[in-house]
Design a protein around this motif. Structure first.
Motif, PDB file in Angstrom:
ATOM      1  N   ALA A 191       0.827  -1.059  -0.059  1.00 34.07           N
ATOM      2  CA  ALA A 191      -0.103  -0.121  -0.107  1.00 34.07           C
ATOM      3  C   ALA A 191       0.928   1.534   0.152  1.00 34.07           C
ATOM      4  O   ALA A 191       0.259   2.430  -0.360  1.00 34.07           O
ATOM      5  CB  ALA A 191      -1.012  -0.105   1.201  1.00 34.07           C
ATOM      6  N   TRP A 192       2.152   1.014   0.400  1.00 32.02           N
ATOM      7  CA  TRP A 192       2.984   2.248   0.286  1.00 32.02           C
ATOM      8  C   TRP A 192       4.051   2.265  -0.642  1.00 32.02           C
ATOM      9  O   TRP A 192       5.007   3.091  -0.751  1.00 32.02           O
ATOM     10  CB  TRP A 192       3.752   2.397   1.806  1.00 32.02           C
ATOM     11  N   SER A 193       4.029   0.978  -1.519  1.00 31.17           N
ATOM     12  CA  SER A 193       4.901   0.919  -2.652  1.00 31.17           C
ATOM     13  C   SER A 193       4.870   1.956  -3.630  1.00 31.17           C
ATOM     14  O   SER A 193       3.814   2.632  -3.688  1.00 31.17           O
ATOM     15  CB  SER A 193       4.852  -0.284  -3.160  1.00 31.17           C
ATOM     16  N   HIS A 194       5.640   2.165  -4.798  1.00 27.42           N
ATOM     17  CA  HIS A 194       5.662   2.900  -5.626  1.00 27.42           C
ATOM     18  C   HIS A 194       6.095   2.470  -6.954  1.00 27.42           C
ATOM     19  O   HIS A 194       6.960   1.750  -7.039  1.00 27.42           O
ATOM     20  CB  HIS A 194       6.467   4.464  -5.310  1.00 27.42           C
ATOM     21  N   THR A 195       5.262   2.539  -8.124  1.00 30.26           N
ATOM     22  CA  THR A 195       5.746   1.841  -9.330  1.00 30.26           C
ATOM     23  C   THR A 195       5.750   2.955 -10.429  1.00 30.26           C
ATOM     24  O   THR A 195       6.381   2.711 -11.397  1.00 30.26           O
ATOM     25  CB  THR A 195       4.700   0.645  -9.410  1.00 30.26           C
ATOM     26  N   CYS A 196       4.829   3.841 -10.285  1.00 30.01           N
ATOM     27  CA  CYS A 196       4.650   4.887 -11.501  1.00 30.01           C
ATOM     28  C   CYS A 196       6.066   5.483 -11.954  1.00 30.01           C
ATOM     29  O   CYS A 196       6.810   6.164 -11.170  1.00 30.01           O
ATOM     30  CB  CYS A 196       3.797   6.022 -11.076  1.00 30.01           C
ATOM     31  N   ALA A 208       3.710   3.013 -18.734  1.00 30.58           N
ATOM     32  CA  ALA A 208       3.811   1.531 -18.810  1.00 30.58           C
ATOM     33  C   ALA A 208       3.868   0.707 -17.664  1.00 30.58           C
ATOM     34  O   ALA A 208       3.398  -0.622 -17.567  1.00 30.58           O
ATOM     35  CB  ALA A 208       4.912   1.284 -19.800  1.00 30.58           C
ATOM     36  N   SER A 209       4.468   1.379 -16.812  1.00 34.51           N
ATOM     37  CA  SER A 209       4.642   0.583 -15.446  1.00 34.51           C
ATOM     38  C   SER A 209       3.563   0.695 -14.478  1.00 34.51           C
ATOM     39  O   SER A 209       3.042  -0.542 -13.879  1.00 34.51           O
ATOM     40  CB  SER A 209       5.821   1.302 -14.574  1.00 34.51           C
ATOM     41  N   CYS A 210       2.668   1.621 -14.626  1.00 31.78           N
ATOM     42  CA  CYS A 210       1.354   1.599 -14.088  1.00 31.78           C
ATOM     43  C   CYS A 210       0.460   0.558 -14.602  1.00 31.78           C
ATOM     44  O   CYS A 210      -0.140  -0.250 -14.048  1.00 31.78           O
ATOM     45  CB  CYS A 210       0.782   2.816 -14.054  1.00 31.78           C
ATOM     46  N   ALA A 211       0.583   0.433 -16.149  1.00 27.33           N
ATOM     47  CA  ALA A 211      -0.373  -0.516 -16.786  1.00 27.33           C
ATOM     48  C   ALA A 211      -0.027  -1.919 -16.421  1.00 27.33           C
ATOM     49  O   ALA A 211      -0.818  -2.747 -16.194  1.00 27.33           O
ATOM     50  CB  ALA A 211      -0.195  -0.082 -18.241  1.00 27.33           C
ATOM     51  N   LYS A 215      -2.412  -4.327 -14.379  1.00 29.13           N
ATOM     52  CA  LYS A 215      -2.864  -5.649 -15.202  1.00 29.13           C
ATOM     53  C   LYS A 215      -2.682  -6.868 -14.288  1.00 29.13           C
ATOM     54  O   LYS A 215      -3.392  -7.895 -14.307  1.00 29.13           O
ATOM     55  CB  LYS A 215      -1.863  -5.907 -16.572  1.00 29.13           C
ATOM     56  N   GLY A 216      -1.429  -6.909 -13.553  1.00 28.41           N
ATOM     57  CA  GLY A 216      -1.187  -7.926 -12.634  1.00 28.41           C
ATOM     58  C   GLY A 216      -2.011  -8.363 -11.702  1.00 28.41           C
ATOM     59  O   GLY A 216      -2.733  -9.231 -11.321  1.00 28.41           O
ATOM     60  N   PHE A 217      -2.366  -7.207 -10.921  1.00 26.08           N
ATOM     61  CA  PHE A 217      -3.678  -7.352  -9.879  1.00 26.08           C
ATOM     62  C   PHE A 217      -5.093  -7.589 -10.412  1.00 26.08           C
ATOM     63  O   PHE A 217      -5.558  -8.417  -9.646  1.00 26.08           O
ATOM     64  CB  PHE A 217      -3.655  -5.684  -8.967  1.00 26.08           C
ATOM     65  N   ALA A 218      -5.343  -7.303 -11.687  1.00 25.46           N
ATOM     66  CA  ALA A 218      -6.478  -7.657 -11.971  1.00 25.46           C
ATOM     67  C   ALA A 218      -6.563  -9.263 -12.477  1.00 25.46           C
ATOM     68  O   ALA A 218      -7.747  -9.557 -12.136  1.00 25.46           O
ATOM     69  CB  ALA A 218      -6.642  -6.701 -13.469  1.00 25.46           C
ATOM     70  N   GLU A 219      -5.395  -9.684 -12.940  1.00 21.39           N
ATOM     71  CA  GLU A 219      -5.441 -10.807 -13.308  1.00 21.39           C
ATOM     72  C   GLU A 219      -5.465 -11.774 -12.127  1.00 21.39           C
ATOM     73  O   GLU A 219      -5.961 -13.156 -12.075  1.00 21.39           O
ATOM     74  CB  GLU A 219      -4.239 -11.231 -14.209  1.00 21.39           C
ATOM     75  N   ALA A 220      -4.782 -11.219 -11.156  1.00 21.40           N
ATOM     76  CA  ALA A 220      -4.676 -12.102  -9.792  1.00 21.40           C
ATOM     77  C   ALA A 220      -6.054 -12.087  -9.271  1.00 21.40           C
ATOM     78  O   ALA A 220      -6.408 -12.804  -8.264  1.00 21.40           O
ATOM     79  CB  ALA A 220      -3.774 -11.644  -9.015  1.00 21.40           C
ATOM     80  N   GLY A 221      -6.969 -11.087  -9.557  1.00 24.71           N
ATOM     81  CA  GLY A 221      -8.235 -11.080  -8.720  1.00 24.71           C
ATOM     82  C   GLY A 221      -8.239 -10.298  -7.570  1.00 24.71           C
ATOM     83  O   GLY A 221      -8.979 -10.438  -6.569  1.00 24.71           O
ATOM     84  N   VAL A 222      -7.120  -9.528  -7.153  1.00 27.89           N
ATOM     85  CA  VAL A 222      -6.870  -8.937  -6.123  1.00 27.89           C
ATOM     86  C   VAL A 222      -6.821  -7.607  -5.881  1.00 27.89           C
ATOM     87  O   VAL A 222      -6.490  -6.943  -7.173  1.00 27.89           O
ATOM     88  CB  VAL A 222      -5.421  -9.214  -5.467  1.00 27.89           C
ATOM     89  N   ALA A 223      -7.488  -6.691  -5.219  1.00 28.75           N
ATOM     90  CA  ALA A 223      -7.499  -5.132  -5.050  1.00 28.75           C
ATOM     91  C   ALA A 223      -5.980  -4.823  -4.931  1.00 28.75           C
ATOM     92  O   ALA A 223      -5.569  -5.103  -4.044  1.00 28.75           O
ATOM     93  CB  ALA A 223      -8.602  -4.612  -4.331  1.00 28.75           C
ATOM     94  N   ASP A 224      -5.710  -3.739  -5.707  1.00 27.48           N
ATOM     95  CA  ASP A 224      -4.118  -3.009  -5.491  1.00 27.48           C
ATOM     96  C   ASP A 224      -4.370  -2.236  -4.219  1.00 27.48           C
ATOM     97  O   ASP A 224      -5.061  -1.405  -3.899  1.00 27.48           O
ATOM     98  CB  ASP A 224      -3.770  -2.293  -6.573  1.00 27.48           C
ATOM     99  N   PRO A 225      -3.835  -2.642  -3.067  1.00 29.62           N
ATOM    100  CA  PRO A 225      -3.679  -1.856  -1.675  1.00 29.62           C
ATOM    101  C   PRO A 225      -3.215  -0.483  -1.834  1.00 29.62           C
ATOM    102  O   PRO A 225      -3.577   0.501  -1.248  1.00 29.62           O
ATOM    103  CB  PRO A 225      -2.931  -2.641  -0.856  1.00 29.62           C
ATOM    104  N   LEU A 226      -2.171  -0.139  -2.929  1.00 28.25           N
ATOM    105  CA  LEU A 226      -1.809   1.387  -2.980  1.00 28.25           C
ATOM    106  C   LEU A 226      -3.014   2.157  -3.609  1.00 28.25           C
ATOM    107  O   LEU A 226      -3.291   3.210  -3.012  1.00 28.25           O
ATOM    108  CB  LEU A 226      -0.654   1.162  -3.988  1.00 28.25           C
ATOM    109  N   ILE A 227      -3.739   1.648  -4.519  1.00 28.60           N
ATOM    110  CA  ILE A 227      -4.944   2.184  -5.264  1.00 28.60           C
ATOM    111  C   ILE A 227      -5.954   2.357  -4.196  1.00 28.60           C
ATOM    112  O   ILE A 227      -6.668   3.502  -4.023  1.00 28.60           O
ATOM    113  CB  ILE A 227      -5.417   1.543  -6.532  1.00 28.60           C
ATOM    114  N   GLU A 228      -6.310   1.382  -3.175  1.00 30.28           N
ATOM    115  CA  GLU A 228      -7.090   1.538  -2.154  1.00 30.28           C
ATOM    116  C   GLU A 228      -6.640   2.676  -1.376  1.00 30.28           C
ATOM    117  O   GLU A 228      -7.482   3.298  -0.749  1.00 30.28           O
ATOM    118  CB  GLU A 228      -7.219   0.289  -1.488  1.00 30.28           C
ATOM    119  N   ARG A 229      -5.437   2.818  -0.760  1.00 28.04           N
ATOM    120  CA  ARG A 229      -5.068   3.722   0.293  1.00 28.04           C
ATOM    121  C   ARG A 229      -5.401   5.246  -0.530  1.00 28.04           C
ATOM    122  O   ARG A 229      -5.667   6.083   0.257  1.00 28.04           O
ATOM    123  CB  ARG A 229      -3.713   3.222   0.479  1.00 28.04           C
TER     124      ARG A 229
END
Length: 234
Positions: A191-196, A208-211, A215-229
């Motif tokens: 939730a505190w990581s950075h990729t952008c 490209a990094s955000c995309a 995609k990884g979280f979507a395919e895993a069927g898991v909400a990204d904790p960073l986006i949620e935060r």
């Protein structure tokens, strides 16, 4: 770089950028080597997305590991890539040719891992953990297993050491990396990581990094904790 899931009493040093992959690797190392035997090293190389340095500090503190930030300003002086040169905008989407994206920093991982091995040598840590992945969309040549094998041999010879480079994500997809993060207890820290690549918080969502992360979280069927935060803080 032989897979090994058994805890040892030996020390490990994790190259922690503050991103999704290195955060997952930090928690993988904690599980494998034990918290008392793990340290982190972060490189300040003049990256445009400097927010990741703060993220790395936060994540190391959450994990309860000692972290050292080492300055390497040569990459910024060299320039010529979108991660250290503000005049170059990170590319979006995938390429149609075989050219590397402009986010490729020539020699970055080779330098990082050599410095990490040298730093680990002074700390008595022969295990170096890095989040490079051959399956990464970019195909960076310094993320490939054959590159890491060659580098490991060179460092062993050059330092007369038994250094071992660990690459737990080498053949994992982003979705599989998300699953691994769940298994090793890294989701809160993510939730505190950075990729952008643009250094935006909340993340820009279109580099490209955000995309790739989305995609990884979507395919895993898991909400990204960073986006949620970020959504809760908006």
């Amino acid at each position: 770089m032989t897979p090994n899931t058994t805890k040892t009493a030996e020390k490990a040093l994790v190259v922690l950028s503050g991103g999704q992959d290195s955060t997952t690797c930090l928690y993988w190392a904690l599980q494998k080597f034990g918290a008392a035997n793990v340290e982190a090293v972060t490189f300040d190389y003049g990256q445009r997305h400097r927010v990741e340095l703060d993220c790395a500090r936060k994540i190391a503190a959450m994990a309860g590991v000692r972290q050292t930030v080492l300055p390497i300003d040569t990459f910024a002086a060299i320039g010529g890539n979108a991660l250290t040169d503000d005049s170059i905008t990170p590319e979006e989407g995938s390429r149609d040719d075989d050219a590397l994206p402009n986010t490729f920093v020539p020699g970055r991982n080779l330098i990082f891992l050599t410095f990490a091995a040298a730093f680990g040598y002074t700390r008595g840590a022969r295990h170096i953990v890095t989040g490079v992945a051959q399956t990464d969309y970019s195909g960076y040549p310094d993320c490939r297993e054959n590159t890491l094998q060659a580098l490991q041999l060179a460092v062993r010879l050059g330092m007369d050491s038994r250094v071992e480079l660990h690459t737990p994500l080498m053949y994992l997809s982003k979705a599989e990396t998300v699953t691994l993060a769940q298994q090793v207890g890294a989701m809160e820290a993510l939730a505190w990581s950075h990729t952008c690549y643009n250094g935006a918080v909340p993340p820009c969502g279109h580099c490209a990094s955000c995309a790739l992360r989305a995609k990884g979280f979507a395919e895993a069927g898991v909400a990204d904790p960073l986006i949620e935060r970020c959504s809760k803080e908006a």
